[in-house]
Scaffold this active site. Structure first.
Site, PDB file in Angstrom:
ATOM      1  N   HIS A 267     -57.591  16.698  17.193  1.00 10.15           N
ATOM      2  CA  HIS A 267     -56.221  16.178  17.368  1.00 10.15           C
ATOM      3  C   HIS A 267     -55.538  16.156  15.999  1.00 10.15           C
ATOM      4  CE1 HIS A 267     -52.926  14.007  19.048  1.00 10.15           C
ATOM      5  NE2 HIS A 267     -53.459  12.811  19.230  1.00 10.15           N
ATOM      6  N   HIS A 308     -53.925  24.897  22.006  1.00 14.63           N
ATOM      7  CA  HIS A 308     -53.262  23.654  22.411  1.00 14.63           C
ATOM      8  C   HIS A 308     -53.439  23.471  23.919  1.00 14.63           C
ATOM      9  CE1 HIS A 308     -50.137  20.583  22.877  1.00 14.63           C
ATOM     10  NE2 HIS A 308     -50.266  20.399  21.588  1.00 14.63           N
ATOM     11  N   ASP A 364     -50.492  21.875  13.411  1.00 12.29           N
ATOM     12  CA  ASP A 364     -51.345  21.561  12.252  1.00 12.29           C
ATOM     13  C   ASP A 364     -51.655  22.765  11.376  1.00 12.29           C
ATOM     14  OD1 ASP A 364     -52.793  19.431  14.587  1.00 12.29           O
ATOM     15  OD2 ASP A 364     -51.806  18.745  12.755  1.00 12.29           O
TER      16      ASP A 364
HETATM   17  C1  SDX Z   1     -52.695  18.290  18.123  1.00 14.65           C
HETATM   18  O1  SDX Z   1     -51.928  17.187  22.883  1.00 14.65           O
HETATM   19  C2  SDX Z   1     -51.045  17.259  21.915  1.00 14.65           C
HETATM   20  O2  SDX Z   1     -49.851  17.310  22.152  1.00 14.65           O
HETATM   21  C3  SDX Z   1     -51.628  17.248  20.509  1.00 14.65           C
HETATM   22  C4  SDX Z   1     -50.661  17.497  19.365  1.00 14.65           C
HETATM   23  C5  SDX Z   1     -49.658  16.363  19.208  1.00 14.65           C
HETATM   24  O3  SDX Z   1     -48.585  16.595  18.653  1.00 14.65           O
HETATM   25  O4  SDX Z   1     -50.015  15.211  19.581  1.00 14.65           O
HETATM   26  O5  SDX Z   1     -49.968  18.705  19.568  1.00 14.65           O
HETATM   27  C6  SDX Z   1     -51.400  17.561  18.030  1.00 14.65           C
HETATM   28  O6  SDX Z   1     -53.690  17.674  18.360  1.00 14.65           O
HETATM   29  C7  SDX Z   1     -52.697  19.795  17.996  1.00 14.65           C
HETATM   30  C8  SDX Z   1     -54.108  20.417  18.214  1.00 14.65           C
HETATM   31  C9  SDX Z   1     -54.885  20.288  16.893  1.00 14.65           C
HETATM   32  N1  SDX Z   1     -56.277  20.698  17.075  1.00 14.65           N
HETATM   33  C10 SDX Z   1     -56.760  21.848  16.583  1.00 14.65           C
HETATM   34  O7  SDX Z   1     -56.072  22.689  16.003  1.00 14.65           O
HETATM   35  C11 SDX Z   1     -58.264  22.025  16.766  1.00 14.65           C
HETATM   36  C12 SDX Z   1     -58.572  23.453  17.256  1.00 14.65           C
HETATM   37  N2  SDX Z   1     -58.045  23.561  18.638  1.00 14.65           N
HETATM   38  C13 SDX Z   1     -59.017  23.360  19.716  1.00 14.65           C
HETATM   39  O8  SDX Z   1     -59.980  22.394  19.455  1.00 14.65           O
HETATM   40  C14 SDX Z   1     -58.327  23.298  21.087  1.00 14.65           C
HETATM   41  O9  SDX Z   1     -57.464  24.345  21.144  1.00 14.65           O
HETATM   42  C15 SDX Z   1     -57.609  22.028  21.516  1.00 14.65           C
HETATM   43  C16 SDX Z   1     -58.456  20.815  21.371  1.00 14.65           C
HETATM   44  C17 SDX Z   1     -56.363  21.851  20.728  1.00 14.65           C
HETATM   45  C18 SDX Z   1     -57.225  22.215  22.984  1.00 14.65           C
HETATM   46  O10 SDX Z   1     -58.394  22.220  23.701  1.00 14.65           O
HETATM   47  P1  SDX Z   1     -58.392  22.443  25.309  1.00 14.65           P
HETATM   48  O11 SDX Z   1     -57.023  22.391  25.859  1.00 14.65           O
HETATM   49  O12 SDX Z   1     -59.405  21.514  25.890  1.00 14.65           O
HETATM   50  O13 SDX Z   1     -58.807  23.916  25.463  1.00 14.65           O
HETATM   51  P2  SDX Z   1     -60.280  24.420  25.698  1.00 14.65           P
HETATM   52  O14 SDX Z   1     -61.197  23.777  24.719  1.00 14.65           O
HETATM   53  O15 SDX Z   1     -60.564  24.293  27.157  1.00 14.65           O
HETATM   54  O16 SDX Z   1     -60.127  25.951  25.276  1.00 14.65           O
HETATM   55  C19 SDX Z   1     -59.844  26.962  26.237  1.00 14.65           C
HETATM   56  C20 SDX Z   1     -60.590  28.180  25.706  1.00 14.65           C
HETATM   57  C21 SDX Z   1     -62.086  27.908  25.472  1.00 14.65           C
HETATM   58  O17 SDX Z   1     -62.743  29.165  25.569  1.00 14.65           O
HETATM   59  P3  SDX Z   1     -63.446  29.541  27.022  1.00 14.65           P
HETATM   60  O18 SDX Z   1     -64.404  28.410  27.355  1.00 14.65           O
HETATM   61  O19 SDX Z   1     -62.300  29.663  27.998  1.00 14.65           O
HETATM   62  O20 SDX Z   1     -64.163  30.860  26.744  1.00 14.65           O
HETATM   63  O21 SDX Z   1     -60.064  28.528  24.410  1.00 14.65           O
HETATM   64  C22 SDX Z   1     -61.094  28.392  23.426  1.00 14.65           C
HETATM   65  C23 SDX Z   1     -62.161  27.514  24.026  1.00 14.65           C
HETATM   66  O22 SDX Z   1     -63.426  27.786  23.435  1.00 14.65           O
HETATM   67  N3  SDX Z   1     -60.465  27.774  22.254  1.00 14.65           N
HETATM   68  C24 SDX Z   1     -60.715  28.122  21.005  1.00 14.65           C
HETATM   69  C25 SDX Z   1     -59.865  27.322  20.221  1.00 14.65           C
HETATM   70  N4  SDX Z   1     -59.146  26.519  21.014  1.00 14.65           N
HETATM   71  C26 SDX Z   1     -59.521  26.804  22.280  1.00 14.65           C
HETATM   72  N5  SDX Z   1     -61.564  29.012  20.475  1.00 14.65           N
HETATM   73  C27 SDX Z   1     -61.566  29.114  19.113  1.00 14.65           C
HETATM   74  N6  SDX Z   1     -60.775  28.396  18.294  1.00 14.65           N
HETATM   75  C28 SDX Z   1     -59.912  27.485  18.815  1.00 14.65           C
HETATM   76  N7  SDX Z   1     -59.123  26.767  18.008  1.00 14.65           N
END
Ligand code: SDX
Length: 430
Positions: A267, A308, A364
């Site tokens: 997050h 996201h 971010d």
């Molecule tokens: C913020 O919710 C909000 O509004 C948050 C925010 C706010 O203003 O409050 O916008 C702020 O928190 C932004 C996000 C910051 N976090 C990161 O940058 C961390 C990296 N991102 C990931 O951890 C992820 O993308 C999340 C946590 C942001 C979202 O996770 P989800 O929605 O649960 O998505 P998921 O884990 O189900 O991913 C879907 C697929 C998966 O692959 P498959 O299982 O389908 O094969 O996408 C992949 C994931 O492995 N994936 C990634 C990835 N993000 C998702 N793979 C590699 N790198 C990534 N960053």
């Protein structure tokens, strides 16, 4: 909300159950399941609330497919261009932008609350110098509930708004105090002739032994970053504030819970993690190796600042921040990590894995590069996010507490543990 309905056909009982559907101003219609358990005996199951609306809200809307974000109906791009952060705080709290008189009285109210109780300064002395500032923020903001517990009737609208003003005003003071503690430097008191971001920069970087002049560009960049980070509908930390506040807990304690949740690397902690990731990648020639790690399901590495839950397009905030990056670096000197970040974005967005999963840079991905250019240490990045997001958190808390239909949040579960069994005597235990 305009209503229609859906019919749930239960193949087990053969019964059909009608459930109302509500349509908001924008966004997907929602199936109202408040009567589901009573009607059918079923619960729904949705870990991570991927398909679940936890509440209705008038504050913020984001369209994940179009990559659009609006606060109280105003597009984020226009707010970033035409308003300052305190105007946006007023908008989030009251639902309308302030007129000249309202803006002046809001600013005057905020400055009357910038000081923190002198005894709070002793709290910082209890932390090691190298304590993470988010640990200090969580502890010190939570302790504010001890100072205002008796003068706070959360059912009183004036008390709620005064709490909002106190928190918005005090977050920069507490954040700067955490930074000064880490630096071993004297705490700098707020200077209320300065505006919100200028006051914060002064508390962060001024020293009693020399003059300090606020840099207008740094002040403006920070003000826009705070606008962009101010709210984002029911994200994890805002949902935490709502859940904690739903028990009628002290709002300072609920906001401290939001700070704790925001700290997570998935997050708000991602901005700090992005800079550490860029430093680890180090050079453009290593990008392919790290993209492979990000795609490898056996590797816990993720591309921080990418992806996201809602945006399946560019995060509109990331686009604005990227533009500010170029302006800030033009003045303060280039940062090789900017070039690395842009190449990483370019290569990732051409990669099938990221395209297929609609993974784009989020808020971010570039913000840390600006914070670095403004001399904020990487440990302070998520603190900056918390200062800004306090406006959103407290606006959602007020919206929830003021709602006469408010209920304590208490999710159910799918129990998969052991069936009922008798306790064996200790001599019989394997
Ligand atoms: C913020 O919710 C909000 O509004 C948050 C925010 C706010 O203003 O409050 O916008 C702020 O928190 C932004 C996000 C910051 N976090 C990161 O940058 C961390 C990296 N991102 C990931 O951890 C992820 O993308 C999340 C946590 C942001 C979202 O996770 P989800 O929605 O649960 O998505 P998921 O884990 O189900 O991913 C879907 C697929 C998966 O692959 P498959 O299982 O389908 O094969 O996408 C992949 C994931 O492995 N994936 C990634 C990835 N993000 C998702 N793979 C590699 N790198 C990534 N960053």
């Amino acid at each position: 909300m305009s209503d229609s309905k859906v019919v749930l056909q239960d193949s087990k009982s053969g019964q059909a159950h009608e459930l109302p559907v509500h349509q908001g101003t924008y966004g997907a219609p929602v199936i109202d399941i408040t009567s589901l358990n009573k009607q059918t005996g079923y619960f729904t199951y949705d870990p991570g609330f991927v398909s679940t609306a936890s509440c209705k809200s008038d504050i913020t809307y984001l369209d994940g497919n179009e990559g659009e974000l609006m606060y109280r109906g105003y597009p984020i791009e226009q707010l970033a261009e035409k308003c300052n952060f305190l105007e946006v705080c007023y908008l989030l709290l009251h639902g309308e932008l302030p007129n000249v008189g309202e803006k002046e009285s809001f600013e005057n109210s905020i400055v009357t609350h910038t000081l923190i109780n002198e005894s709070l300064l002793n709290f910082f002395k209890g932390f090691h110098y190298d304590a993470h500032p988010m640990a200090m923020m969580t502890g010190v903001v939570g302790s504010l509930s001890a100072f205002y517990h008796d003068s706070l009737d959360i059912q009183n609208p004036q008390h709620r708004m005064e709490t909002a003003h106190r928190l918005i005003a005090k977050m920069p003071t507490i954040a700067a105090a955490a930074y000064k503690h880490r630096m071993g430097e004297p705490f700098m008191y707020p200077q209320n002739h300065l505006n919100y971001c200028g006051n914060f920069l002064h508390m962060m970087y001024a020293r009693p032994v020399e003059e300090y002049e606020v840099d207008p560009m740094a002040e403006k960049a920070l003000d826009i970053l705070f606008i962009l980070h101010a709210d984002h509908e029911q994200n994890a930390s805002t949902s935490t504030v709502r859940l904690a506040g739903s028990s009628d807990a002290n709002p300072y304690a609920a906001i401290a819970a939001g700070i704790a949740c925001l700290w997570g690397a998935a997050h708000g902690g991602a901005n700090e993690a992005v800079l550490k990731m860029l430093d680890e990648i180090g050079d453009v020639k290593n990008i392919e190796k790290y993209l492979a790690k990000a795609k490898d399901k056996t590797d816990s590495f993720r591309l921080m600042g990418f992806g996201h839950r809602v945006y399946k397009n560019f995060d509109p905030r990331a686009k604005i921040i990227k533009t500010i990056c170029h302006q800030v670096l033009e003045k303060y000197g280039d940062d090789p990590r900017m070039e690395l970040a842009m190449r990483l974005e370019e290569i990732a967005l051409k990669d099938e894995y990221f395209i297929e999963r609609k993974l784009y840079p989020n808020v971010d991905f570039y913000s840390g590069i600006i914070y670095s250019a403004l001399k904020f240490p990487v440990e302070m990045f998520t603190v900056m996010f918390a200062i800004a997001r306090t406006a959103g958190w407290i606006s959602h808390w007020i919206e929830m507490i003021a709602d006469p239909s408010k209920k304590i949040g208490r999710p159910r579960q799918l129990y998969t543990g052991p069936a009922s069994r008798n306790v064996p005597d200790i001599s019989q235990r394997g």
